[in-house]
Design a protein around this motif. Structure first.
Motif, short mmCIF file in Angstrom:
data_model
loop_
_atom_site.label_atom_id
_atom_site.label_comp_id
_atom_site.label_asym_id
_atom_site.label_seq_id
_atom_site.Cartn_x
_atom_site.Cartn_y
_atom_site.Cartn_z
N GLY A 194 0.81 -1.21 0.00
CA GLY A 194 0.00 0.00 0.00
C GLY A 194 0.85 1.26 0.00
N THR A 195 1.91 1.27 0.79
CA THR A 195 2.80 2.43 0.84
C THR A 195 3.54 2.60 -0.48
N SER A 196 3.90 1.49 -1.12
CA SER A 196 4.55 1.56 -2.44
C SER A 196 3.61 2.15 -3.49
N LEU A 197 2.34 1.77 -3.43
CA LEU A 197 1.36 2.31 -4.38
C LEU A 197 1.29 3.82 -4.29
N PHE A 198 1.37 4.35 -3.06
CA PHE A 198 1.38 5.80 -2.87
C PHE A 198 2.53 6.43 -3.64
N TYR A 199 3.75 5.91 -3.47
CA TYR A 199 4.92 6.51 -4.09
C TYR A 199 4.96 6.31 -5.60
N VAL A 200 4.45 5.19 -6.09
CA VAL A 200 4.39 4.97 -7.54
C VAL A 200 3.49 6.02 -8.19
N CYS A 201 2.32 6.24 -7.62
CA CYS A 201 1.39 7.25 -8.16
C CYS A 201 1.99 8.65 -8.06
N VAL A 237 -8.85 12.92 1.41
CA VAL A 237 -8.45 11.51 1.37
C VAL A 237 -8.03 11.04 2.76
N THR A 238 -7.26 11.89 3.46
CA THR A 238 -6.83 11.54 4.81
C THR A 238 -8.03 11.39 5.75
N PHE A 274 -5.50 0.11 0.23
CA PHE A 274 -4.81 0.27 -1.04
C PHE A 274 -5.38 1.46 -1.82
N LEU A 275 -6.70 1.59 -1.85
CA LEU A 275 -7.34 2.64 -2.63
C LEU A 275 -6.99 4.03 -2.10
N THR A 276 -7.03 4.20 -0.79
CA THR A 276 -6.72 5.52 -0.24
C THR A 276 -5.26 5.90 -0.47
N VAL A 296 -3.44 5.06 -3.08
CA VAL A 296 -3.32 5.44 -4.49
C VAL A 296 -3.81 6.87 -4.70
N ILE A 297 -5.01 7.18 -4.19
CA ILE A 297 -5.58 8.51 -4.39
C ILE A 297 -4.75 9.56 -3.66
N LEU A 298 -4.23 9.23 -2.50
CA LEU A 298 -3.38 10.17 -1.76
C LEU A 298 -2.12 10.50 -2.55
N GLY A 299 -1.51 9.49 -3.18
CA GLY A 299 -0.31 9.72 -3.98
C GLY A 299 -0.56 10.67 -5.14
N ILE A 300 -1.71 10.51 -5.81
CA ILE A 300 -2.04 11.38 -6.93
C ILE A 300 -2.31 12.80 -6.46
#
Length: 501
Positions: A91-98, A128-129, A142-144, A146-150
């Protein structure tokens, strides 16, 4: 009909006489020494008082909303959501990828439509937070992320670009350091205190425990973002916080600081975008940023978990409180280093110092066992201090050597965006299955990467020193033998542009 004489940057008419258009005097550096130092100092003080507090608080909320997942994890998030062994890392990786994928496109969009995107970004990641407080399973987690990263991918490049529009090259690093370090230190320290307080509160409505951390911090962030719609600075060319004289001086400072530019905002082209990504300085600074993020972002999320390994009998609240002094000391030392960058107009010694501190810190963790509790806690101070030093120093180093405007707009996004690779690696440096060893593998990986930072820093220094010597000897003057439009966008490639190392 007139032709441009690149050696004098004046127009020669067909009769042989010289004529200089008023704008040409400004654009081509002829009036470079006409700036009143007293008026400039007064303007700079006003900018520091009006801009820096705003961008610092904006970045504080970004840092707070990004890192609060680490506090929530130590308060039982993983167990409550039923996350599997590696789900938190995924989940943390998804944030940084986005975040990595959207930063550069958003940077170019900000250049096109303006800085108003930043307040809306703050509102978005605040929402989002807030909604993260209502997660109840791994899909929601996971969803939050992703949206937080964007949504967060707008704020950092927006702030970096804003500062390059108002400050001269040699002034940038301390200002970048101010907003990044004060925000990071306050975000890490205040975040720990706030988390400890919210965990004591019990229920807030239907929410309790780690849910309260997301709920309260998210609501505060949204409120600040709404306020920024009216208060966030606009471009100096149409800023209402400056009077006519101050606005003219702010614009003149942009011309004087960049040889031969024809306008403060040229049209973005594929060639300029390519230069912004693939310049030697940007590539080197991006690698340093990767290594730096590996340490800082890893510690930002996992420091409570690392301290849990060091103090297995400590309560959750005590762990949160142990985080506070680490950030406080690291923030103060790092801010002093960024001020040194501006005072001496040099970056590499401070970058090198940060790398050495990091090497020492991770070496302590690797060479000691769980009985060396105080030594390992001291190592956390060294690791975070080294990381926080290099964050603003490397961004300032890259920004100070970036021109024209398109490249300036991109440099913050490129270095931090590519640096996001380090954030992703940092997430996987500390996995739950390695906790029983004191995260030996993660610390060893960070140690090796810190060594590469030192090598990269010295290599960039050597290249910049050599390039400046070549320019001083006229080895790059051939670049002036082009059409005027091409000379105007040379920026950091201009023979008179001295690289600040």
């Amino acid at each position: 009909m007139s032709a441009l004489d690149p050696t004098t940057t004046r127009h020669r008419t067909t009769t042989g006489s010289e004529s200089v258009h008023p704008k040409d005097e400004l654009a081509y550096g002829i009036a470079a020494h006409d700036i009143d130092p007293i008026a400039e100092q007064k303007l700079r003080r006003k900018l520091d008082m009006r801009i820096l507090p705003i961008v610092t608080i904006c970045y504080l909320f970004l840092f707070l909303d990004r890192g609060n997942v680490g506090n929530a994890r130590s308060a039982g998030l993983v167990e409550d959501l039923g996350l599997h062994t590696y789900d938190f890392n995924i989940g943390t990786s998804l944030f940084y990828v986005c975040y990595l994928l959207f930063e550069i496109p958003f940077a170019l969009l900000i250049k096109r439509v303006g800085f108003m995107l930043v307040p809306f970004s703050i509102i978005a990641f605040g929402l989002v937070t807030t909604f993260s407080a209502f997660m109840h399973n791994r899909t929601g987690f996971f969803l939050t992320r992703v949206i937080l990263g964007i949504s967060e991918a707008v704020t950092m490049p927006g702030i970096s670009y804003l500062l390059t529009r108002y400050y001269r090259r040699h002034e940038l690093t301390s200002r970048v350091g101010c907003f990044m370090l004060v925000a990071a230190a306050c975000g890490g320290g205040f975040g720990g205190l706030l988390a400890a307080g919210l965990l004591r509160v019990g229920r807030i409505g239907s929410r309790r425990g780690w849910n309260n951390i997301f709920l309260v911090e998210g609501i505060i962030t949204v409120g600040w973002g709404i306020l920024m719609i009216w208060l966030f600075p606009t471009d100096p060319e149409n800023s209402k916080m400056l009077n006519e004289e101050e606005r003219a001086l702010a614009i003149r400072r942009m011309y004087v600081d960049q040889p031969s530019i024809g306008t403060t905002k040229e049209k973005a082209t594929k060639k300029l975008v390519k230069r912004g990504v693939f310049s030697v300085t940007t590539i080197a600074c991006s690698w340093i940023c990767i290594v730096d993020n590996l340490s800082v972002q890893g510690l930002g999320i996992f420091l409570p978990s690392i301290l849990r390994v060091n103090y297995p009998e400590a309560s959750t609240i005590r762990i949160q409180l142990l985080v506070v002094p680490v950030y406080a000391v690291a923030g103060v030392v790092s801010l002093i280093c960024t001020i040194g960058c501006v005072r001496y107009r040099i970056h590499w010694p401070f970058c090198l110092f940060g790398g050495v501190l990091t090497i020492i810190g991770y070496s302590i963790w690797i060479t000691t066992d769980s009985t060396f509790t105080k030594a390992r806690y001291a190592a956390c101070f060294l690791n975070l201090t080294g990381g926080l030093i290099n964050g603003p120093v490397v961004i300032g180093w890259a920004a100070a050597n970036s021109s024209p405007d398109t490249i300036r707009a991109m440099v913050g996004a490129v270095t931090t965006g590519i640096g996001g690779i380090g954030s992703i690696a940092g997430v996987w440096a500390y996995v739950a299955t390695d906790a029983h060893t004191g995260y030996h593998k993660g610390n060893s990986f960070n140690l090796a990467m810190a060594a590469s930072l030192v090598v990269c820093c010295l290599t960039l220094l050597g290249w910049q020193v050599r390039e400046n010597r070549v320019r001083e000897k006229g080895g790059r003057d051939y670049r002036l033998e082009r059409e005027r439009e091409e000379v105007e966008v040379l920026g950091s490639l201009h023979p008179r542009f001295k690289l600040i190392h």
